[in-house]
Write an enzyme that holds these catalytic residues in place. Sequence first.
Site, PDB file in Angstrom:
ATOM      1  N   PRO A   1      51.977  -0.193  15.612  1.00  0.00           N
ATOM      2  CA  PRO A   1      52.654   0.159  14.351  1.00  0.00           C
ATOM      3  C   PRO A   1      51.624   0.440  13.256  1.00  0.00           C
ATOM      4  CG  PRO A   1      53.646  -1.802  15.331  1.00  0.00           C
ATOM      5  CD  PRO A   1      52.380  -1.538  16.080  1.00  0.00           C
ATOM      6  N   ILE A   2      51.915   1.474  12.477  1.00  0.00           N
ATOM      7  CA  ILE A   2      51.067   1.841  11.340  1.00  0.00           C
ATOM      8  C   ILE A   2      51.951   1.762  10.096  1.00  0.00           C
ATOM      9  CG2 ILE A   2      49.699   3.670  10.271  1.00  0.00           C
ATOM     10  CD1 ILE A   2      49.239   4.735  13.185  1.00  0.00           C
TER      11      ILE A   2
END
Lengths: 61, 61, 61, 61, 61, 61
Positions: E2-3
């Site tokens: 996840p960013i």
Amino acid sequence: MPIVTIKMLSGRTDEQKRELVEKVTTAVSESAHAPKERIHVIIEEMKPTDYGVGGIRKSDE
Amino acid sequence: MPIVTIKMLSGRTDEQKRELVEKVTTAVSESAHAPKERIHVIIEEMKPTDYGVGGIRKSDE
Amino acid sequence: MPIVTIKMLSGRTDEQKRELVEKVTTAVSESAHAPKERIHVIIEEMKPTDYGVGGIRKSDE
Amino acid sequence: MPIVTIKMLSGRTDEQKRELVEKVTTAVSESAHAPKERIHVIIEEMKPTDYGVGGIRKSDE
Amino acid sequence: MPIVTIKMLSGRTDEQKRELVEKVTTAVSESAHAPKERIHVIIEEMKPTDYGVGGIRKSDE
Amino acid sequence: MPIVTIKMLSGRTDEQKRELVEKVTTAVSESAHAPKERIHVIIEEMKPTDYGVGGIRKSDE
């Protein structure tokens, strides 16, 4: 070279999207004194399951 | 830790996407002296109804 | 019309940035069969105080 | 007015997304001292064919 | 992988930013069942002259 | 809840930015039938060293 991204909930009609791209381009061109042909507009639709305000998703309201 | 996002019109083949991720990673690695395993590449496809230049959407051209 | 955004830690030299824009443009052009003059590249630098992996900012490592 | 965007591989359940929006909102509210009702959270799912690390897409691993 | 990107008005202290990266990482890890070391958090500060709601910039309120 | 991000080269005056936020908000409100108070506009300025088209940065033209 302005690049405009508009994130909004899905559900707009094709005609609304056409108008959105047209009017936002005009607004940016007039305010920023940029030629229209250099203005890019991207619409990114969000699903109600993937967007929330105040910790509650639109799909859960 | 470079994070690269590529927005482009939809329609590329799976093979083109594979090549895109591979070549862009190499280009960033060489130019920015970042190890490849730290480079993230994200492809975001735009629909012709959701992208316009000069106030005219690709789907209306 | 590909629009490429590269987020990376600040600290690259001007020469590295020039090379980055040039090489990434070539990579995208070759892979996606898009003419170079339509490819936009944006570099967005992150400060070590404003970026973290694993919950720890670069400035705190 | 914090606006939080979370890009992640597709595949989370609806319940996980609900929890994600809720917990991230709480975390931002507590850390940044922002009232919850002003915090926006957007989830953007990436397909394995459209995301790679180290030059290799998730769909090719 | 996840960013997470957090856009917020500038003005937070360094300690608030540290806490923000730490707590958001934990929230994402727990909700999305992603290992912490794979979670990236980016803080992007907006200037009051560059952000508005309802057509009025924060610097003009 | 539309969230509009405008990336453009730095150099606009404060008055131009004020007008930009105001006019783009009106354009989005009219086209998407969204109440103005729910529309967010963010201006993100790009430095000529950090933006290029056709592989050539603005600072190198």
